[in-house]
Design a protein around this motif. Structure first.
Motif, PDB file in Angstrom:
ATOM      1  N   ASP A   1      34.834  30.112  40.094  1.00 51.37           N
ATOM      2  CA  ASP A   1      36.591  32.067  40.426  1.00 51.37           C
ATOM      3  C   ASP A   1      37.392  31.306  41.449  1.00 51.37           C
ATOM      4  OD1 ASP A   1      35.460  33.332  37.794  1.00 51.37           O
ATOM      5  OD2 ASP A   1      34.357  34.402  39.572  1.00 51.37           O
ATOM      6  N   GLY A   2      37.938  29.907  41.718  1.00 51.88           N
ATOM      7  CA  GLY A   2      39.020  29.553  42.367  1.00 51.88           C
ATOM      8  C   GLY A   2      38.120  29.675  44.103  1.00 51.88           C
ATOM      9  N   VAL A   3      36.939  29.792  44.117  1.00 48.49           N
ATOM     10  CA  VAL A   3      36.190  29.348  45.393  1.00 48.49           C
ATOM     11  C   VAL A   3      35.083  28.443  45.188  1.00 48.49           C
ATOM     12  CG1 VAL A   3      34.438  30.720  47.737  1.00 48.49           C
ATOM     13  CG2 VAL A   3      36.553  31.822  46.322  1.00 48.49           C
TER      14      VAL A   3
ATOM     15  N   SER B   1      55.960  33.894  38.034  1.00 53.27           N
ATOM     16  CA  SER B   1      55.179  33.492  39.190  1.00 53.27           C
ATOM     17  C   SER B   1      54.463  34.271  38.993  1.00 53.27           C
ATOM     18  CB  SER B   1      55.816  34.069  40.352  1.00 53.27           C
ATOM     19  OG  SER B   1      55.009  33.131  41.268  1.00 53.27           O
ATOM     20  N   GLN B   2      52.970  33.523  39.122  1.00 52.88           N
ATOM     21  CA  GLN B   2      51.442  33.537  39.101  1.00 52.88           C
ATOM     22  C   GLN B   2      50.358  33.625  39.491  1.00 52.88           C
ATOM     23  OE1 GLN B   2      50.723  32.623  34.471  1.00 52.88           O
ATOM     24  NE2 GLN B   2      48.666  31.553  35.772  1.00 52.88           N
ATOM     25  N   ARG B   3      49.455  34.433  39.995  1.00 55.36           N
ATOM     26  CA  ARG B   3      47.950  33.601  40.584  1.00 55.36           C
ATOM     27  C   ARG B   3      46.693  34.156  40.097  1.00 55.36           C
ATOM     28  NH1 ARG B   3      51.940  31.949  43.416  1.00 55.36           N
ATOM     29  NH2 ARG B   3      52.162  32.654  45.539  1.00 55.36           N
ATOM     30  N   LEU B   4      45.850  33.752  40.734  1.00 57.97           N
ATOM     31  CA  LEU B   4      44.690  33.862  39.567  1.00 57.97           C
ATOM     32  C   LEU B   4      43.619  34.349  40.799  1.00 57.97           C
ATOM     33  CD1 LEU B   4      43.635  30.695  37.114  1.00 57.97           C
ATOM     34  CD2 LEU B   4      44.641  32.656  36.843  1.00 57.97           C
ATOM     35  N   VAL B   5      43.478  36.070  40.708  1.00 59.78           N
ATOM     36  CA  VAL B   5      42.564  36.578  41.617  1.00 59.78           C
ATOM     37  C   VAL B   5      40.725  36.960  40.275  1.00 59.78           C
ATOM     38  CG1 VAL B   5      44.336  38.586  42.084  1.00 59.78           C
ATOM     39  CG2 VAL B   5      43.242  39.043  40.255  1.00 59.78           C
ATOM     40  N   ARG B   6      39.941  37.140  41.234  1.00 58.53           N
ATOM     41  CA  ARG B   6      38.467  37.267  40.646  1.00 58.53           C
ATOM     42  C   ARG B   6      38.376  38.915  40.200  1.00 58.53           C
ATOM     43  NH1 ARG B   6      35.089  35.475  45.246  1.00 58.53           N
ATOM     44  NH2 ARG B   6      35.828  35.955  46.254  1.00 58.53           N
ATOM     45  N   LYS B   7      37.614  38.982  38.819  1.00 53.77           N
ATOM     46  CA  LYS B   7      37.498  39.929  38.730  1.00 53.77           C
ATOM     47  C   LYS B   7      35.988  40.371  38.910  1.00 53.77           C
ATOM     48  CE  LYS B   7      38.102  40.486  34.037  1.00 53.77           C
ATOM     49  NZ  LYS B   7      37.962  40.072  33.086  1.00 53.77           N
ATOM     50  N   LEU B   8      35.418  42.270  39.969  1.00 51.49           N
ATOM     51  CA  LEU B   8      34.952  42.224  39.935  1.00 51.49           C
ATOM     52  C   LEU B   8      33.339  42.217  39.355  1.00 51.49           C
ATOM     53  CD1 LEU B   8      36.126  45.726  41.830  1.00 51.49           C
ATOM     54  CD2 LEU B   8      35.230  43.577  43.126  1.00 51.49           C
ATOM     55  N   CYS B   9      32.681  42.448  39.641  1.00 51.01           N
ATOM     56  CA  CYS B   9      31.327  42.156  38.753  1.00 51.01           C
ATOM     57  C   CYS B   9      31.503  43.720  38.331  1.00 51.01           C
ATOM     58  CB  CYS B   9      30.283  41.454  39.110  1.00 51.01           C
ATOM     59  SG  CYS B   9      28.524  42.015  38.163  1.00 51.01           S
ATOM     60  N   GLU B  10      30.939  43.836  37.272  1.00 49.71           N
ATOM     61  CA  GLU B  10      31.222  45.604  36.354  1.00 49.71           C
ATOM     62  C   GLU B  10      29.670  45.991  36.296  1.00 49.71           C
ATOM     63  OE1 GLU B  10      32.349  45.501  32.237  1.00 49.71           O
ATOM     64  OE2 GLU B  10      34.370  45.079  32.617  1.00 49.71           O
ATOM     65  N   HIS B  11      28.467  45.117  37.012  1.00 50.55           N
ATOM     66  CA  HIS B  11      27.512  45.107  37.254  1.00 50.55           C
ATOM     67  C   HIS B  11      27.484  46.324  38.539  1.00 50.55           C
ATOM     68  CE1 HIS B  11      26.195  44.391  33.245  1.00 50.55           C
ATOM     69  NE2 HIS B  11      27.188  43.479  33.539  1.00 50.55           N
ATOM     70  N   CYS B  12      27.870  45.682  40.157  1.00 51.32           N
ATOM     71  CA  CYS B  12      27.176  46.023  40.688  1.00 51.32           C
ATOM     72  C   CYS B  12      28.638  46.432  41.495  1.00 51.32           C
ATOM     73  CB  CYS B  12      26.405  44.615  41.368  1.00 51.32           C
ATOM     74  SG  CYS B  12      27.871  43.497  42.271  1.00 51.32           S
TER      75      CYS B  12
ATOM     76  N   HIS C   1      32.622  37.930  38.750  1.00 45.62           N
ATOM     77  CA  HIS C   1      32.867  37.565  37.922  1.00 45.62           C
ATOM     78  C   HIS C   1      33.630  37.403  36.717  1.00 45.62           C
ATOM     79  CE1 HIS C   1      31.118  36.437  33.602  1.00 45.62           C
ATOM     80  NE2 HIS C   1      29.984  36.280  34.316  1.00 45.62           N
ATOM     81  N   GLY C   2      34.186  36.446  36.591  1.00 49.88           N
ATOM     82  CA  GLY C   2      35.438  35.670  35.460  1.00 49.88           C
ATOM     83  C   GLY C   2      36.575  35.871  36.628  1.00 49.88           C
TER      84      GLY C   2
END
Length: 570
Positions: free
Chosen positions: A218-220, A449-460, A502-503
């Protein structure tokens, strides 16, 4: 002892269907695949992604009537047995479990292999009691307990290499090292982990204390296992052999490609090697053909940006640019855009370096600079192919930019990428590349112009209340429902491997070349003035589009700031 003496026992596939773990249709397809692969049915089912390793093992344990031993029951220290070398155990995938008098209990991934159990009996003189274990668990335990013993000592290895008489002998020595079972297994494990981790890149870096492996998830970057310094040259050579690179050349960077199948996934690995002080650093970019998203609707576009981007795609001619740093998903967005177009009625040609994914109905050209097939050279030939739409992987130089402009002026729609931080920055970049302002206003339809950001885990993910000062500083109040102060932050749980994310999804900044922008460009406006003109026309910045996703609970404020630190004050 031979475990497979009961010829009348039910077959594994029949048991899996009977237990409801597998459909009859999936079994039939797996049996066809087994004939092509020539492997055991259980392994074929795992590689096809139809069943997990543990599902197969539980059914197989019942079929063979032998115990299933899991990793927690494995010995903490190696069980030394006279007659069995570390190299043999590693190559055969056999883990000695415990010894009782004249019996040796071993854990095997294929305990029904009568030839192997007989060989173990002949080598040790003991009665062999096989148990079943997960192949991945057994390999990990063998590497932990026996790999160091099987690897040559640092001093011995250096002495041996120093005693070699010529470069040819050293190259043969590297090939021999790369062909040893422990090295093959280690490289296979390193590549295999990308599926479980959802990694986009593998970094294998040699340092004084050993070979460090890191995965970009996820970019990290996340640190993983490390190996002994003595394995550095062997691991690098193994990867170079797989990528068809020159293992004799250790002083210059090299690029190659590996195509492999891992856990049912077809993977393309773009391999790059770079000489460093302690050896060659290797980076492998993972291209998972099964995971590419070629739908614009699935790429995180806000509805207003998606509608305007589609309008730009439907224009018959002009230039549409996608900008952002390396790894921001520009190429994937272009592929998604091409997938929206009708390849049956339109002639679509691409020039790429490299061709990452193959698209149905699209003619794709691979740049090969070593034989003179550059972007510019390929574009000149492409224009004689009567295309409707041209995709250029990247505008790298003045010549490529000028040909793209000429193509747009002669009735073609040109899609391409540029390395700029903002959407309006692409206009300034084109000027720097020698494109006249009147040509920019005549050809450029828009810039995304675009960037990718990580999506929060929906479970926590956990809710956080923002104070007035925080709301004002972030500028998020206008994107939250009236009276709402709650956003979400990352916490971490086993499902997201304790990262809290996650993602990934995209954030966008879409600049459309309208009349006001035309006048600003022709009057010689700089990036700041042009940016303000676009803002007045309704353009939201990357940071503001990200705030919409924070307000919706898709990502966190911390993640947005990490990705857009240079733009949060716009």
């Amino acid at each position: 002892m031979q475990v497979d003496s009961a010829a009348d026992r039910p077959r594994l596939g029949e048991l899996l269907v009977r237990e409801g773990k597998l459909s009859q249709r999936d079994l039939e397809q797996a049996l066809i695949a087994q004939q092509e692969m020539g492997d055991l049915l259980g392994r074929v089912l795992i590689r096809l992604g139809l069943l997990s390793e543990i599902d197969i093992a539980r059914t197989l344990s019942g079929q063979l009537d032998i115990p299933l031993v899991q990793a927690g029951e494995f010995p903490e220290e190696m069980v030394v047995v006279e007659g069995l070398s570390s190299e043999y155990l590693l190559s055969q995938g056999v883990l000695p479990w415990r010894r009782e008098a004249d019996e040796l209990h071993v854990v095997m991934a294929v305990p029904q292999d009568g030839f192997l159990t007989k060989a173990l009996h002949l080598a040790t003189g003991l009665r062999i009691r096989p148990a079943l274990g997960l192949e991945s668990d057994i390999q990990a335990a063998l590497d932990r307990l026996y790999l160091e013993a099987a690897s040559p000592d640092d001093e011995e290895d250096e002495g041996f290499v120093g005693a070699l008489g010529s470069d040819n002998e050293f190259i043969e020595h590297l090939k021999d090292l790369a062909s040893e079972a422990p090295v093959i297994r280690l490289v296979t494990q390193i590549i295999g982990r990308v599926i479980d981790l959802r990694a986009s890149d593998i970094h294998i870096e040699p340092f004084e204390d050993g070979l460090h492996v890191r995965y970009r998830v996820d970019g990290v970057l996340q640190a993983a296992e490390s190996a002994a310094p003595s394995l550095g040259a062997a691991v690098t050579s193994r990867i170079k052999l797989l990528a068809h690179l020159n293992i004799a050349e250790r002083r210059l960077p090299q690029d190659g490609r590996i195509r492999t199948r891992v856990k049912g996934h077809e993977l393309d690995l773009r391999v790059s090697t770079l000489p460093t002080v302690h050896g060659e650093s290797v980076v492998m970019r993972v291209l998972d053909r099964a995971s590419i998203r070629i739908s614009l609707e699935d790429m995180g576009f806000a509805e207003d940006n998606l509608a305007r981007f589609r309008d730009l795609l439907l224009r018959p001619h002009g230039i549409l640019l996608v900008t952002g740093p390396t790894g921001s998903g520009k190429t994937t967005t272009l592929y998604a855009a091409l997938a929206k177009l009708d390849a049956t009625e339109l002639k679509i040609l691409t020039v790429e370096d490299p061709v990452e994914y193959q698209l149905a109905g699209v003619n794709q050209v691979q740049v090969q600079s070593q034989i003179g097939l550059s972007f510019a050279h390929a574009l000149r030939s492409i224009l004689r192919q009567d295309p409707d739409i041209i995709m250029i992987g990247e505008m790298r130089d003045t010549e490529t930019a000028q040909i793209a402009v000429q193509s747009a002026l002669t009735g073609h729609l040109v899609l391409s990428t540029l390395h700029t931080n903002t959407a309006v920055g692409a206009i300034v970049r084109l000027e720097d590349m020698g494109v006249e302002r009147y040509l920019i206003t005549s050809t450029v339809n828009g810039v995304l112009s675009q960037r990718l950001v990580r999506k929060l885990c929906e479970h926590c993910r956990e809710a956080v209340e923002l104070h007035d000062a925080e709301l004002d500083k972030a500028g998020i109040a206008r994107f939250l429902p009236e009276g709402e102060r709650r956003v979400f932050a990352a916490r971490g749980c086993p499902r997201c491997k304790h990262t809290g994310y996650h993602g990934r999804t995209s954030i966008h900044e879409l600049f459309v070349m309208d009349d006001a922008a035309h006048q600003a460009v022709l009057s010689g406006a700089d990036a700041t003035i042009l940016h303000n003109v676009a803002r007045r026309a309704g353009m939201l910045t990357l940071y503001e589009d990200g705030l919409r996703k924070v307000a919706a609970g898709v990502t966190s404020m911390d993640e947005l700031l990490r990705v857009t630190q240079d733009q949060s004050n716009d």
